[in-house]
Design a protein around this motif. Structure first.
Motif, PDB file in Angstrom:
ATOM      1  N   ALA A   1      -4.213   5.456   6.169  1.00  0.00           N
ATOM      2  CA  ALA A   1      -4.617   6.201   7.364  1.00  0.00           C
ATOM      3  C   ALA A   1      -5.220   7.542   6.989  1.00  0.00           C
ATOM      4  N   LEU A   2      -4.637   8.204   5.978  1.00  0.00           N
ATOM      5  CA  LEU A   2      -5.165   9.490   5.537  1.00  0.00           C
ATOM      6  C   LEU A   2      -6.559   9.332   4.954  1.00  0.00           C
ATOM      7  N   GLN A   3      -6.762   8.314   4.123  1.00  0.00           N
ATOM      8  CA  GLN A   3      -8.076   8.082   3.534  1.00  0.00           C
ATOM      9  C   GLN A   3      -9.115   7.745   4.606  1.00  0.00           C
ATOM     10  N   GLN A   4      -8.686   6.948   5.604  1.00  0.00           N
ATOM     11  CA  GLN A   4      -9.612   6.593   6.686  1.00  0.00           C
ATOM     12  C   GLN A   4      -9.999   7.831   7.498  1.00  0.00           C
TER      13      GLN A   4
ATOM     14  N   THR B   1       9.853   0.934   2.648  1.00  0.00           N
ATOM     15  CA  THR B   1       9.481   2.328   2.374  1.00  0.00           C
ATOM     16  C   THR B   1       8.127   2.413   1.672  1.00  0.00           C
TER      17      THR B   1
ATOM     18  N   LYS C   1       5.338   1.621   4.132  1.00  0.00           N
ATOM     19  CA  LYS C   1       5.083   2.737   5.024  1.00  0.00           C
ATOM     20  C   LYS C   1       4.250   3.806   4.333  1.00  0.00           C
ATOM     21  N   GLU C   2       4.597   4.080   3.047  1.00  0.00           N
ATOM     22  CA  GLU C   2       3.833   5.075   2.296  1.00  0.00           C
ATOM     23  C   GLU C   2       2.395   4.631   2.092  1.00  0.00           C
ATOM     24  N   ARG C   3       2.214   3.334   1.805  1.00  0.00           N
ATOM     25  CA  ARG C   3       0.833   2.834   1.628  1.00  0.00           C
ATOM     26  C   ARG C   3       0.046   2.951   2.929  1.00  0.00           C
ATOM     27  N   ALA C   4       0.688   2.635   4.083  1.00  0.00           N
ATOM     28  CA  ALA C   4      -0.001   2.718   5.375  1.00  0.00           C
ATOM     29  C   ALA C   4      -0.420   4.153   5.676  1.00  0.00           C
ATOM     30  N   GLU C   5       0.485   5.094   5.373  1.00  0.00           N
ATOM     31  CA  GLU C   5       0.149   6.490   5.588  1.00  0.00           C
ATOM     32  C   GLU C   5      -1.001   6.924   4.697  1.00  0.00           C
ATOM     33  N   GLN C   6      -1.023   6.433   3.458  1.00  0.00           N
ATOM     34  CA  GLN C   6      -2.108   6.768   2.541  1.00  0.00           C
ATOM     35  C   GLN C   6      -3.436   6.208   3.035  1.00  0.00           C
TER      36      GLN C   6
END
Length: 300
Positions: A57-60, A47, A50-55
Motif C-alpha cells: 500500500a505504501l509503494q502504491q 503478521t 500484514k506487513e507485506r500488505a502495508e508495504q
C-alpha cells in the motif's frame, strides 16, 4: 511387614481428586497444563502478510503521488506554453505597424460612411456654401433652415423613392439655401445608402427626368416660404461615397414651373448656382480623410 501406604491422597486414573486434596508434586490435579503455549506458525504468517500488505500500500501510494506530481507538472507546462503563445500573439496584433493599402481604403470608406452621423448637422449643411456666379465671380449661398431627418421615401418623389428603397436607403437629410441675391431658393437632400456599391446601383436606375427628385423644404417667415414642389424649375443629383446628393432650385417669388413659358429661358445663374451648392456639399461629405500611416497613429 510394613503397612501399605495409603493411596487415598493420589489421583485415581480416570477420576477426579478428592475435594480439598492437592497433588503432592505441586501441580494441578486436572488434565489441563498450566505451561503457557508458544505462538503458532499461523500467527507469524498473519503478521508477515500484514506487513507485506502495508508495504504494498505504501509503494502504491508513492506511485500515485509521483503520477499526480508528473500530471500536475504537464498541466503547468502546457498552461505556460499557451500563455506564452497568447502573449506573443497579442503583442503581434497590437503592436504598431504600417497600414496596408487595403486597410487604408477601408479606413477611408468607414470614415466617409459615418460622417452623416458623426458630424454635427451644421457640418453636413454649412451655414454658407461657395458657388460661382456670373462671370465666375465667387458668391455664397446662405442656409435658411435644416429639415428634420426623414425616411428616404418621404423626402423625394414617388418614382425616386422606389429606387432608393430597393437599394436600402437608410435616411434622408435636407436643408434649404438662398443665393447671394436672395432671388433663388435651393433645397439640397442627402440620401444615405448602405455603402458605395448600393449608391452606384441606385444611381444607375434613377431617371434623368429633371422634374423629379428631392422635395423642397420651405421655412415660414423666410424667403423660402413659397418654395414647394410646383415651384421647382429643375432638379438633379450627384453621387459621392455612399451618398446621393439631390438638389432642386426655383424662384423665390413663387413662380411655378408651369407658369414659365417653354420659350422663356431660365435665369442663367439659377441652375448653375443650385448645382454648385449640391456639388459642394457632396464634396464635403466624400472628401477623403487623412489616413494615419500606422495602426496606432503616426508612429510605427
Amino acid at each position: 511387614m510394613r503397612g501399605r501406604r495409603s493411596t487415598t491422597g493420589l489421583p485415581r486414573a480416570g477420576g477426579e481428586p478428592p475435594e480439598g486434596r492437592r497433588n503432592p508434586l505441586g501441580a494441578g490435579t486436572g488434565r489441563r497444563s498450566r505451561v503457557p503455549s508458544w505462538p503458532g506458525a499461523n500467527s507469524r504468517g498473519r503478521t508477515a502478510a500484514k506487513e507485506r500488505a502495508e508495504q504494498v500500500a505504501l509503494q502504491q501510494g508513492v506511485r500515485y503521488r509521483r503520477m499526480f506530481v508528473a500530471l500536475l507538472g504537464v498541466i503547468v507546462a502546457v498552461s505556460a506554453v499557451v500563455v506564452l503563445f497568447g502573449t506573443v500573439g497579442l503583442f503581434t496584433e497590437t503592436r504598431s505597424r504600417p497600414l496596408t493599402p487595403a486597410e487604408q481604403n477601408r479606413y477611408k470608406d468607414e470614415e466617409i460612411a459615418r460622417r452623416w452621423q458623426a458630424w454635427p448637422v451644421t457640418g453636413v449643411f454649412p451655414d454658407e456654401v461657395k458657388y460661382l456666379g456670373l462671370d465666375r465671380a465667387q458668391q455664397y449661398a446662405r442656409r435658411v433652415g435644416i429639415a428634420p431627418e426623414t425616411d428616404c421615401g418621404k423626402g423625394v418623389d414617388a418614382s425616386v423613392a422606389g429606387v432608393l428603397d430597393s437599394h436600402g436607403c437608410v435616411t434622408m437629410l435636407r436643408a434649404t439655401y438662398v443665393d447671394q441675391t436672395a432671388a433663388f431658393v435651393i433645397t439640397v437632400g442627402v440620401a444615405v445608402l448602405k455603402d458605395e456599391e448600393s449608391r452606384v446601383s441606385a444611381g444607375e436606375e434613377l431617371t434623368q427626368d429633371d422634374r423629379v427628385g428631392v422635395l423642397p423644404v420651405a421655412f415660414p417667415g423666410t424667403v423660402s416660404e413659397r418654395f414647394g414642389p410646383d415651384q421647382r424649375q429643375r432638379t438633379g443629383w450627384v453621387g459621392a461615397g455612399p451618398y446621393l446628393v439631390f438638389s432642386t432650385a426655383g424662384y423665390a417669388d413663387g413662380r411655378t414651373r408651369a407658369a414659365v413659358p417653354p420659350e422663356e429661358i431660365l435665369h442663367s445663374e439659377l441652375w448653375p448656382a443650385a448645382k454648385s451648392v449640391g456639388n459642394q456639399i457632396a464634396y464635403f461629405l466624400a472628401d477623403p480623410p487623412k489616413v494615419p500611416p500606422c495602426t496606432q497613429g503616426n508612429v510605427c
